[in-house]
Write a protein that holds these residues in place. Structure first.
Motif, short mmCIF file in Angstrom:
data_model
loop_
_atom_site.label_atom_id
_atom_site.label_comp_id
_atom_site.label_asym_id
_atom_site.label_seq_id
_atom_site.Cartn_x
_atom_site.Cartn_y
_atom_site.Cartn_z
N GLU A 192 0.80 -1.24 0.00
CA GLU A 192 0.00 0.00 0.00
C GLU A 192 0.83 1.28 0.00
N LYS A 193 1.74 1.39 0.98
CA LYS A 193 2.45 2.66 1.17
C LYS A 193 3.73 2.80 0.32
N ALA A 194 3.98 1.77 -0.44
CA ALA A 194 5.21 1.82 -1.25
C ALA A 194 5.02 2.73 -2.46
N THR A 195 6.05 3.50 -2.78
CA THR A 195 5.96 4.39 -3.94
C THR A 195 6.30 3.64 -5.22
N GLU A 196 7.01 2.54 -5.08
CA GLU A 196 7.31 1.74 -6.27
C GLU A 196 7.38 0.25 -5.90
N GLN A 197 7.22 -0.57 -6.93
CA GLN A 197 7.26 -2.02 -6.68
C GLN A 197 8.69 -2.48 -6.45
N PHE A 198 8.81 -3.60 -5.78
CA PHE A 198 10.15 -4.19 -5.61
C PHE A 198 10.04 -5.70 -5.67
N LEU A 199 11.19 -6.32 -5.90
CA LEU A 199 11.24 -7.76 -6.13
C LEU A 199 11.32 -8.51 -4.79
N VAL A 200 10.58 -9.59 -4.70
CA VAL A 200 10.68 -10.45 -3.51
C VAL A 200 10.65 -11.92 -3.94
N TYR A 201 11.09 -12.78 -3.02
CA TYR A 201 10.92 -14.21 -3.27
C TYR A 201 9.65 -14.64 -2.57
N CYS A 202 8.71 -15.20 -3.35
CA CYS A 202 7.45 -15.69 -2.80
C CYS A 202 7.51 -17.20 -2.67
N GLU A 203 7.19 -17.65 -1.47
CA GLU A 203 7.12 -19.09 -1.26
C GLU A 203 5.64 -19.46 -1.26
N ILE A 204 5.24 -20.06 -2.33
CA ILE A 204 3.81 -20.39 -2.49
C ILE A 204 3.65 -21.91 -2.39
N ASP A 205 2.87 -22.35 -1.40
CA ASP A 205 2.75 -23.80 -1.22
C ASP A 205 1.44 -24.34 -1.82
N SER A 206 1.27 -25.64 -1.67
CA SER A 206 0.13 -26.31 -2.31
C SER A 206 -1.20 -25.94 -1.67
N PHE A 207 -1.15 -25.26 -0.50
CA PHE A 207 -2.38 -24.83 0.14
C PHE A 207 -2.79 -23.43 -0.30
N GLY A 208 -2.03 -22.88 -1.24
CA GLY A 208 -2.34 -21.54 -1.71
C GLY A 208 -1.86 -20.46 -0.76
N ARG A 209 -0.91 -20.82 0.08
CA ARG A 209 -0.35 -19.83 1.00
C ARG A 209 0.85 -19.15 0.35
N GLY A 210 0.88 -17.83 0.46
CA GLY A 210 1.99 -17.08 -0.14
C GLY A 210 2.81 -16.37 0.91
N PHE A 211 3.94 -16.95 1.25
CA PHE A 211 4.85 -16.32 2.22
C PHE A 211 5.78 -15.35 1.48
N THR A 212 5.92 -14.17 2.06
CA THR A 212 6.91 -13.22 1.53
C THR A 212 8.17 -13.39 2.37
N VAL A 213 9.26 -13.82 1.73
CA VAL A 213 10.49 -14.13 2.48
C VAL A 213 11.32 -12.85 2.68
#
Ligand SMILES: [Ca+2]
Length: 432
Positions: A192-213
């Motif tokens: 929300e408060k970010a002025t620009e996008q940035f790259l992250v590693y997303c850990e997405i599991d088989s339950f549809g959970r998306g962890f931002t590392v």
């Protein structure tokens, strides 16, 4: 000159060989030149005539010879006198060797000349070597030039990014998973408060959970001894296959956790020791403050896990205040160049990390990487404090963990699918 002389001599020989032949009885007094001379035996007159005719030439030749001989003699004499002079000089020099300072001087000069000669030879050798060096340097420069040309050509080619970045974007990895992404990897997020996008590693599991590392340690390939700016901006490497180490950056972690959402953020910490054992710890209502508040760490409470609650401090048994002074909740971030800890000294400087230092820690996941885990005060270097990768409610402070992950997820999604235990089984890419 020589040919005519020879011709004359030849004539004389001819003359005398014939002189013993018949005499024709010519009168010497009335000698007439006889044209028959040479055809017949010579008369006295003929001989005289011959001599008279040829003598001047012969005499001239002889004169020339004499003159030449004299020249040669003069030359020889000159050479002789030179030799004599040289001999005399040497002799006199030898004779006056002892008393004559000039001879001594000249001897010294000779020595000097010898020395100079030696020096010159040595210098010539040096010059030769330097020339060789120069030549090899020139060759090297040529090689480098060639290399730089190659690099320049390579640089001119359009940049091909070999890292695969997924196309789905969102406010965080859960948002991305909610949009249907099912693959773990690199994604662009824009909180929300970010002025620009940035790259992250997303850990997405088989339950549809998306962890931002937000943090990853796995092999010690990245040095976590960094300054305030580096911890602010992040360092290390993000990889699509989760093979690298990194700190996402305090500013990004702040933006990811400073949401207006009513759903709290959970910080999940996953740990692996050197025997391959895995433990985890969850903290609910996890937030990182702004830079103005020195990226202060706050959480609501320990939400569970089997690694224990090291973030809340540990009673080391050294002092009753141990637990209080090693708890991390509410601590500001410190680096060696920005001391925000509760200690007279500088914890981050002593422990070579950036962390939410108190006085100093019971958890220390940005610590120094120790191969094999166990280390001593001696290994800890200059300050000798426990500076490894520590989670003291699992392994003591002289045991440095092998792998760590810090990742965040909205609370509402954490228990999705198989609940917490499913998360443990999954355990991201840790220990793989
Ligand atoms: Ca301090």
């Amino acid at each position: 000159m020589a040919p005519s002389l020879l011709a004359a001599a030849g004539g004389l020989v001819l003359l005398f060989s014939f002189s013993s032949a018949q005499i024709r009885g010519d009168n010497v007094a009335t000698c007439n030149p006889n044209d028959g001379f040479g055809k017949y035996c010579p008369t006295t007159c003929g001989v005289a005539d011959y001599l008279l005719r040829y003598m001047p030439g012969v005499e001239n030749d002889l004169d020339d010879m004499q003159s030449q001989l004299e020249t040669i003699a003069n030359l020889t004499q000159g050479a002789e006198s030179t030799i004599t002079y040289m001999k005399d000089s040497t002799t006199s020099a030898q004779k006056s060797a002892q008393p004559d300072p000039y001879f001594k001087k000249s001897t010294n000069m000779l020595d000097d000349v010898l020395r100079f000669e030696k020096t010159i030879i040595a210098q010539e050798q040096q010059i030769f070597e330097l020339q060789n060096l120069l030549a090899s340097n020139e060759r090297r420069m040529a090689d480098l030039k060639q290399l730089s040309i190659q690099l320049q050509q390579k640089c001119n080619e359009p940049c091909k990014d070999t890292v695969e970045i997924q196309t789905t974007t969102g406010t965080d990895c859960q948002d991305i998973a909610n949009k249907g992404a099912t693959t773990s990897g690199l994604y662009y997020v824009r909180p929300e408060k970010a002025t620009e996008q940035f790259l992250v590693y997303c850990e997405i599991d088989s339950f549809g959970r998306g962890f931002t590392v937000i943090q990853r340690r796995r092999d010690g390939s990245v040095d976590f001894h960094k300054d305030w700016i580096q911890y602010k901006e992040g360092f290390g490497y993000l990889s699509p296959d989760d093979t690298t180490e990194f700190w996402l950056g305090n500013e990004k972690i702040h933006l990811l956790t400073a949401t207006s959402s009513t759903i709290p953020t959970v910080l999940r910490i996953e740990l692996v020791d050197w025997d391959g054992n895995k433990r985890y710890a969850d903290y609910n209502m996890f937030r990182i403050g702004s830079e103005a508040d020195m990226y202060r760490l706050t959480y609501g409470f320990y939400f569970g896990g089997d690694a224990g609650d090291a973030f809340s401090g540990f009673d080391f048994g050294d002092d009753p205040s141990d637990k209080f002074y090693t708890s991390h909740n509410g601590m500001q971030f410190s680096t060696f160049d920005k001391d925000n800890d509760k200690y007279d000294g500088n914890c981050a400087l002593q422990d070579g990390s950036g962390w939410w230092m108190n006085r100093c820690h019971a958890a220390h996941l940005n610590g120094k990487y120790y191969q094999g885990g166990r280390y001593t005060e001696k290994d800890a270097g200059e300050f000798g404090y426990d500076n490894g990768i520590i989670w003291v409610t699992w392994h003591n402070r002289w045991y440095s963990l092998k792998e760590t992950t810090m990742k965040i997820i909205p609370l509402s999604r954490l228990t999705a699918g198989g609940g917490q235990q499913a998360g443990v089984k999954q355990f991201g890419g840790l220990g793989s």
